[in-house]
Write a protein that holds these residues in place. Structure first.
Motif, PDB file in Angstrom:
ATOM      1  N   UNK A  51      12.664   3.549  -4.543  1.00  0.00           N
ATOM      2  CA  UNK A  51      11.431   3.349  -4.714  1.00  0.00           C
ATOM      3  C   UNK A  51      11.596   3.123  -2.686  1.00  0.00           C
ATOM      4  N   UNK A  52      10.407   3.296  -2.225  1.00  0.00           N
ATOM      5  CA  UNK A  52      10.166   3.327  -1.231  1.00  0.00           C
ATOM      6  C   UNK A  52       8.415   2.313  -1.129  1.00  0.00           C
ATOM      7  N   UNK A  53       8.195   1.099  -0.212  1.00  0.00           N
ATOM      8  CA  UNK A  53       7.185   0.597  -0.687  1.00  0.00           C
ATOM      9  C   UNK A  53       6.460   0.856   0.650  1.00  0.00           C
ATOM     10  N   UNK A  83      -0.719  -1.240  -1.043  1.00  0.00           N
ATOM     11  CA  UNK A  83      -0.070   0.319  -0.048  1.00  0.00           C
ATOM     12  C   UNK A  83       0.637   1.112  -1.229  1.00  0.00           C
ATOM     13  N   UNK A  84       1.507   2.054  -0.904  1.00  0.00           N
ATOM     14  CA  UNK A  84       2.337   2.681  -2.335  1.00  0.00           C
ATOM     15  C   UNK A  84       3.361   2.946  -2.109  1.00  0.00           C
ATOM     16  N   UNK A 100       4.000   8.275  -6.702  1.00  0.00           N
ATOM     17  CA  UNK A 100       3.665   7.194  -6.144  1.00  0.00           C
ATOM     18  C   UNK A 100       2.592   6.452  -6.997  1.00  0.00           C
ATOM     19  N   UNK A 101       2.500   5.318  -6.811  1.00  0.00           N
ATOM     20  CA  UNK A 101       1.499   3.909  -7.357  1.00  0.00           C
ATOM     21  C   UNK A 101       0.611   3.456  -6.682  1.00  0.00           C
TER      22      UNK A 101
END
Length: 107
Positions: A51-53, A83-84, A100-101
């Motif tokens: 997971x990337x923020x 952000x995403x 993505x959210x």
């Protein structure tokens, strides 16, 4: 494309700890089980999850053949800015998927 279910807040306060939960529909075949014809079914597992923020890695996991079908992963991160969040899965046979959210962060 595998079916995914992601449960995460759409909004949070800056500094708030948020929980992200994800399930992906995948058979997670170990490569040790025999099929109906008696032949061993080929291995087909998800090997990595991340997971990337906003581009920064906040969580990653390596999965192995002992993980059940339709893996469920839950983790926490701190809401720092809007952000995403991009959740990515990679596995055997060239399998790869990303979802993505959006997260809105308020003061």
């Amino acid at each position: 494309m595998a079916r995914t279910l992601i449960n995460a807040p759409s909004a949070a306060r800056r500094g708030e700890v948020i929980e992200i939960r994800a399930t992906i529909g995948h058979p997670m075949e170990t490569g040790f089980r025999a099929g109906e014809d008696g032949k061993v079914l080929p291995r087909n597992i998800i090997q990595t999850f991340s997971c990337r923020y906003n581009g920064e890695l906040v969580f990653s996991a390596e999965l192995f053949s002992a993980v059940s079908a339709n893996p469920y992963i839950a983790f926490h991160t701190v809401a720092t800015e809007s952000g995403t969040l991009v959740l990515s899965w990679e596995g055997d046979n060239g399998f790869s998927q990303a979802e993505s959210i959006q997260l809105a962060v308020t003061a």
